[in-house]
Write an enzyme that holds these catalytic residues in place. Sequence first.
Site, PDB file in Angstrom:
ATOM      1  N   PRO L  10       0.791  -1.232   0.000  1.00 18.17           N
ATOM      2  CA  PRO L  10       0.000   0.000   0.000  1.00 18.17           C
ATOM      3  C   PRO L  10       0.825   1.286   0.000  1.00 18.17           C
ATOM      4  CG  PRO L  10      -0.101  -1.055   2.134  1.00 18.17           C
ATOM      5  CD  PRO L  10       0.558  -2.023   1.204  1.00 18.17           C
ATOM      6  N   ASN L  11       0.378   2.245  -0.806  1.00 18.12           N
ATOM      7  CA  ASN L  11       0.926   3.595  -0.867  1.00 18.12           C
ATOM      8  C   ASN L  11       2.269   3.674  -1.602  1.00 18.12           C
ATOM      9  OD1 ASN L  11      -1.117   5.170   0.649  1.00 18.12           O
ATOM     10  ND2 ASN L  11      -0.504   3.836   2.337  1.00 18.12           N
ATOM     11  N   ARG L  18       5.654  11.426  -2.627  1.00 14.57           N
ATOM     12  CA  ARG L  18       5.343  11.492  -1.200  1.00 14.57           C
ATOM     13  C   ARG L  18       6.620  11.615  -0.382  1.00 14.57           C
ATOM     14  NH1 ARG L  18       3.984   6.109   2.156  1.00 14.57           N
ATOM     15  NH2 ARG L  18       3.568   7.046   4.180  1.00 14.57           N
ATOM     16  N   TYR L  23      11.844   9.388   1.100  1.00 11.19           N
ATOM     17  CA  TYR L  23      11.786   8.252   0.188  1.00 11.19           C
ATOM     18  C   TYR L  23      12.461   8.503  -1.168  1.00 11.19           C
ATOM     19  CZ  TYR L  23       8.447   6.583   3.612  1.00 11.19           C
ATOM     20  OH  TYR L  23       7.872   6.185   4.779  1.00 11.19           O
ATOM     21  N   ASN L  74       7.840  -5.748  -0.508  1.00 13.11           N
ATOM     22  CA  ASN L  74       7.764  -4.625   0.431  1.00 13.11           C
ATOM     23  C   ASN L  74       6.311  -4.488   0.867  1.00 13.11           C
ATOM     24  OD1 ASN L  74       7.538  -2.194   1.730  1.00 13.11           O
ATOM     25  ND2 ASN L  74       8.922  -1.084   0.353  1.00 13.11           N
ATOM     26  N   ALA L  77       2.692  -0.597   4.908  1.00  8.44           N
ATOM     27  CA  ALA L  77       2.042  -0.515   6.222  1.00  8.44           C
ATOM     28  C   ALA L  77       1.524  -1.854   6.710  1.00  8.44           C
ATOM     29  CB  ALA L  77       0.897   0.504   6.181  1.00  8.44           C
ATOM     30  N   GLU L  98      11.909  -9.810   2.510  1.00  7.28           N
ATOM     31  CA  GLU L  98      11.186  -8.603   2.911  1.00  7.28           C
ATOM     32  C   GLU L  98      12.110  -7.402   2.731  1.00  7.28           C
ATOM     33  OE1 GLU L  98      10.628  -8.690   7.084  1.00  7.28           O
ATOM     34  OE2 GLU L  98       9.382  -6.897   7.172  1.00  7.28           O
ATOM     35  N   HIS L 100      12.493  -2.942   2.840  1.00  9.38           N
ATOM     36  CA  HIS L 100      11.944  -1.644   3.208  1.00  9.38           C
ATOM     37  C   HIS L 100      12.894  -0.559   2.725  1.00  9.38           C
ATOM     38  CE1 HIS L 100       8.828  -3.454   5.651  1.00  9.38           C
ATOM     39  NE2 HIS L 100       9.747  -4.277   6.119  1.00  9.38           N
ATOM     40  N   ARG L 107      11.212   3.863  12.727  1.00 10.15           N
ATOM     41  CA  ARG L 107       9.923   4.544  12.786  1.00 10.15           C
ATOM     42  C   ARG L 107       9.293   4.255  14.129  1.00 10.15           C
ATOM     43  NH1 ARG L 107       6.347   2.958   7.942  1.00 10.15           N
ATOM     44  NH2 ARG L 107       5.035   4.475   8.994  1.00 10.15           N
TER      45      ARG L 107
END
Lengths: 148, 148, 148, 148, 148, 148, 148, 148, 148, 148, 148, 148
Positions: L10-11, L18, L23, L74, L77, L98, L100, L107
């Site tokens: 998502p996103n 963004r 990023y 990835n 969220a 995985e 990121h 975070r």
Amino acid sequence: MKKVLLLNGPNLNLLGTREPEVYGHETLTDLVNVVTKHGAAAGIEITARQSNIEGELVDYLHEAQAWASGVVFNPGAYTHYSIALRDAISGTGLPVVEVHLSNTKAREEFRHESIVSAVCLGTIAGFGVTSYLLALDALSDHFGKHND
Amino acid sequence: MKKVLLLNGPNLNLLGTREPEVYGHETLTDLVNVVTKHGAAAGIEITARQSNIEGELVDYLHEAQAWASGVVFNPGAYTHYSIALRDAISGTGLPVVEVHLSNTKAREEFRHESIVSAVCLGTIAGFGVTSYLLALDALSDHFGKHND
Amino acid sequence: MKKVLLLNGPNLNLLGTREPEVYGHETLTDLVNVVTKHGAAAGIEITARQSNIEGELVDYLHEAQAWASGVVFNPGAYTHYSIALRDAISGTGLPVVEVHLSNTKAREEFRHESIVSAVCLGTIAGFGVTSYLLALDALSDHFGKHND
Amino acid sequence: MKKVLLLNGPNLNLLGTREPEVYGHETLTDLVNVVTKHGAAAGIEITARQSNIEGELVDYLHEAQAWASGVVFNPGAYTHYSIALRDAISGTGLPVVEVHLSNTKAREEFRHESIVSAVCLGTIAGFGVTSYLLALDALSDHFGKHND
Amino acid sequence: MKKVLLLNGPNLNLLGTREPEVYGHETLTDLVNVVTKHGAAAGIEITARQSNIEGELVDYLHEAQAWASGVVFNPGAYTHYSIALRDAISGTGLPVVEVHLSNTKAREEFRHESIVSAVCLGTIAGFGVTSYLLALDALSDHFGKHND
Amino acid sequence: MKKVLLLNGPNLNLLGTREPEVYGHETLTDLVNVVTKHGAAAGIEITARQSNIEGELVDYLHEAQAWASGVVFNPGAYTHYSIALRDAISGTGLPVVEVHLSNTKAREEFRHESIVSAVCLGTIAGFGVTSYLLALDALSDHFGKHND
Amino acid sequence: MKKVLLLNGPNLNLLGTREPEVYGHETLTDLVNVVTKHGAAAGIEITARQSNIEGELVDYLHEAQAWASGVVFNPGAYTHYSIALRDAISGTGLPVVEVHLSNTKAREEFRHESIVSAVCLGTIAGFGVTSYLLALDALSDHFGKHND
Amino acid sequence: MKKVLLLNGPNLNLLGTREPEVYGHETLTDLVNVVTKHGAAAGIEITARQSNIEGELVDYLHEAQAWASGVVFNPGAYTHYSIALRDAISGTGLPVVEVHLSNTKAREEFRHESIVSAVCLGTIAGFGVTSYLLALDALSDHFGKHND
Amino acid sequence: MKKVLLLNGPNLNLLGTREPEVYGHETLTDLVNVVTKHGAAAGIEITARQSNIEGELVDYLHEAQAWASGVVFNPGAYTHYSIALRDAISGTGLPVVEVHLSNTKAREEFRHESIVSAVCLGTIAGFGVTSYLLALDALSDHFGKHND
Amino acid sequence: MKKVLLLNGPNLNLLGTREPEVYGHETLTDLVNVVTKHGAAAGIEITARQSNIEGELVDYLHEAQAWASGVVFNPGAYTHYSIALRDAISGTGLPVVEVHLSNTKAREEFRHESIVSAVCLGTIAGFGVTSYLLALDALSDHFGKHND
Amino acid sequence: MKKVLLLNGPNLNLLGTREPEVYGHETLTDLVNVVTKHGAAAGIEITARQSNIEGELVDYLHEAQAWASGVVFNPGAYTHYSIALRDAISGTGLPVVEVHLSNTKAREEFRHESIVSAVCLGTIAGFGVTSYLLALDALSDHFGKHND
Amino acid sequence: MKKVLLLNGPNLNLLGTREPEVYGHETLTDLVNVVTKHGAAAGIEITARQSNIEGELVDYLHEAQAWASGVVFNPGAYTHYSIALRDAISGTGLPVVEVHLSNTKAREEFRHESIVSAVCLGTIAGFGVTSYLLALDALSDHFGKHND
């Protein structure tokens, strides 16, 4: 003759001088002597080490892999937070008996469990210097059953 | 001659039949015999009781006040939640040694500490039936220092 | 004449012998006598029961449904964890007054609330044996308002 | 003749107007009258104070040191979070009985224990206005035993 | 000459009468005198205020914005839960030194951190009345560095 | 002349090079010089030690028993988890003042309390290098009251 | 013909008299009759036991090892805290189906999970007396697959 | 014409002087004027009160029962811990709209929910002074539907 | 040519001897050789250090400030609790890549996050010795972008 | 004839291919066939749906309001966190029986309760495909009692 | 003319059919009509979307970046756990007003805060359909101040 | 030639638009191109998919079982709460790495661990787009060791 490492953690060098009403009047030297004598009677040779430094205790455990059949270990305050010692115990594969002079469960101010117990052969706590002697008996019994 | 109550809690009557790879093949009767014999050699007479009922264990501890010099007690599952047993131990004033066959710390699925340890003389865990023999030795040592 | 069950939980049979500096020198028999006499003066007949067994206390509450108008209950250690007693109190529908000799809130080592209070008529804690007499007064006052 | 402070905390001035199905129809004035009359019968003179302000309740407790033999105190909502009131009670050294109209344990929405109970003589909760009368009886009993 | 508000929170008016073995025999008046004298020697004029009311302490802090260069503040029990005082300190922008007579960390019964420390210049705890004098020295040092 | 150990924990050797906007531009050598000079003026001789190793800090505390009258100690990151240092402080019996350059309470990312505070004489935090000077003043005041 | 133990825990003897709007009007005798009849139709012989005593329920499970092929068990309030019952179920090795009249998950006031589910064959909750019949069907299906 | 209490809690008297980048440059007087004007246009008469004292806010809410049809209330820091204000709101039975200048949820440093929201008609947060105007619109809408 | 510190924490000296089914048969020497060779191919000179002592690892990081362009660091068990190592990493300002042989997230028995990740350039976990090579690639990529 | 929605959540389309030692060798198609046949025998017509998308499962539940008398629902992983599914179940008002192939309580690695159980008619877990057949029986029994 | 996305989350399509005593009798179509009309009066054109699928709501927010000036968003059950929606809101940079029909704080059974509030312009909760109208007013006010 | 699914959650379609300071300025298309080119050089064919919908990501993983040798994933969220994705990864049995962009440990506002890491081959976090390239290298290395 079996060889056993008697390992004492942080602040146990103060034994006999610190809060004698809780820990008694015997010094670390006295304790080592009593344990050594008790070991001799059971055909076990004791080598004693003490350190206040977490990593040195890890080192002593690693080195014991080469010469010892078992360990009697009082991790002192590290009992509550040293994952490194836990990893060292499970890494060496030696039978380790955790000992405490007083009943650590009763020290409710931290309420932390021992995080090393799960990787030890067993735990003996609350009997003062006698805790060490019982630990030696437990190791001796373990040797008799497992590799003698 | 000293008299000691050997008290076993819930499910210990299944000993030898339940998960033998963890708890061994000895039955409760075997265990009582071994402990009795070990006691005899140390001049200690053993009376053994087992119950699955929390309140009966409380009763046995109360009654022991009248005739016993000490207690070797495996509270089984009640270790983790019986405040009533805790109160019974501190109420009787007898020296009680808590024993466990396996290292209860290692039973990570509940992560509960023993809530009786704080009121016991000491704790011995992880050595199978030998835990009971060491507990008897610890009591014997305690008698020698405190009232003999 | 109203009938009331005076129910005492685990270890209260040790009353007068256990930690007298906290709980006083009166035995359970003394306590029952004082409460019985206090009840008689208020036209209340007391029947006293004590048990260390959680399930027997449940049984006593169930049986009281048939003959009692109310209950004065000291659940002892079960105060903190017996959901079964909680269910028994709400199941019988009898007015139950929870009593404690000492102020249980002050026993900070567990910090558990009473889990039975929410289903009791009220709670009285901290006044020693007088807690029981006040509980009887409270029940008597309740009878006067609700069904006499 | 003994003098007692009857102290009521926040929102208790709304008594009789607020949720009467829970707290009854008696107003604070009614309550003070009933308690005063009950006190008179027991040779106790009541002085009543109410405040919604935490610090004023602290002040009333401090001032009572000079003239009162004891306090009947309903701290209302401050029961759950006023460490200042807790300190005031332990600081004055007066015997304080904590009272609540309803069984505060049953008010499960907050699940906070009373943080003042541990420094009070005792707690009485759940009997409506009768809670106050029982509290006065408890104080009276305390006076009889301790300083008369 | 610098002006400093000496602000004391709830129950500190009992100083010298309450638990003298912990807090000493000096009264609040004695304390104010000692601090005033110490301030005078450092060219600092002390104005002292005490209140048991959380909102009044907020008021004193707001008013100090108009006349004071700094604050020595012992928030007492409000240390642990007054977000309003925290907001008042950060709102006024004055340098505030938090003081405690005893080492509040050691008061383990609540285990609450000070929630005002994060908005204070610094914290001094554990030295009795000397804590206040050190706080004044710290403020004096701060004045020397920042606006003199 | 009194002797005091100035003990600094992990990463404080980086002082002056690390995040100067938070910790200032003074190096550890500068700090030791300032504290030594401040001590000299008060008749106190400073011996400075720094280590990144937990057990060496334990060792320094043990050795200080033999020659020092007090300790000014900044445990750095160990503040939050070294039970061994806590035990060392309580074991030596020396008066130890805990100091921090910044207000550790404000470092909200960990929210851990100092676990050594409870066994220290007092705590001073938030005033940069001045924290050390105030700590020395506090020790000096303590010496004046207790053993001079 | 298969034999099954129908075991009911604390307060289930009150069935039909307690909160009928939740638990229905059938008594425990009615329930046993319905289950027995349902069992007979499936070639299963039911033996029913109920106890309010945790340890007696442990005893019934132990005894069932000798004669039963499976157990339908409603542990009542013990569902939430009896580690002893959990140990008894895993110790006997019998297939046990946990049943509840109402959906225990919905009793959100305690939010405790069943701690016995993990050692049961399966769980059926929320269908009133029908929960028991479905449990018997599940056991019957299990017998058909595993040992017939 | 409807009457509404505009109630502001602790530190809101500092509005316009404190952290203007977050709270804007308008003072409390400006805010009251804007709200009053907005109310007048909707046929609502505003009476404004502000206090830093928790109990005085309780008092204002009690008094409003006699004359106001609703309340626009910004409880400031008390939002997070004043059970007394919560009780006062539910006790008066008045429709209360909770307002916040900034989005209090976003103030993550405390993560406390508002404990007054549950007893308020609704909550409006995050729009600065506009929050108050929307709250008045919401009250006006509520009056239109419920009692006009 | 870039210089990189390859730093390994507690128990990694046991590599190849400890739980080979999890960690493989390569020893620490093997690992250093593989990483050195991989570095040489990328124009990076490796200096390898290992220690079981938390503070020595802090020392190695401090010293690297003088000569290294980056660090590949496996903190072993200290990953979970060494705030001192976290401070050392952020204090030196060097780019540090955290590596783990196995996927530490999967070690669910402690469920502690790495507390050093937040101050590292990045994290690589789960690929055995390849984790180190990927870490070196990541550093190399970082050098290419940032200072070459 | 009654119509029932058989709804399966995320990953259940993998049935028969994933961890067969836990979930068996039957595919989702097999499962639907077995349930359909079992339904037919009981006069119940089955419509089967599966989706990995949370919101589609919500949609299926909404649509079922128009045509189904009940739902047999295995929410898979959403059991533990989908408040949206919980709202959908309570929003439709249909009787929903929650099913699980294995005893989800036993999956201790997450220890999350089902958050949908509280709004379901009942729960059946642990019997493999038989769980679905028992669920259908339970629905059938429910239809017989409530609307036939 | 400003364009605004009116976005409704899971189960809001059931509006008017589900628990009307809580949510009223208006359907989603009614709600959209009322909001559209209210918008028109303020020069705002409404485009309405509803989805039960978390990721579709993310999509609608992304798409709105291209054409809308703001969003009125009721995230329904996703309020409590959708970090993906939180990221979507902060990622688009649009002013979003979070609305709820009822006071979500009052839904104490979950006690989860909204995790989207912190990234929204503001929150309006508790006024039924009026919540949406106030949200539109708030957006309108925001447009007036920021970009018109 | 090996085939690998490049899956973004998502996103991540907002990439490049963004928060570019966190990023970077590369869009998702840029990222796919870079990864595809890197794959080609290593003999790996990339198929890229992105979705904001949790269940669609589950579907993509299921479909990959039929054609892919591994996955670079990835989860955005969903990393923090999608048990369904965790089940999908362990259900398909494919090696999944995985990735990121930023160091998710850093975070700290959510402090949630990745709940998918435990079922992944490994994790790479914090190196921006380079994280994906390293993941591909790790997969390539894995292919070389396990099935080529």
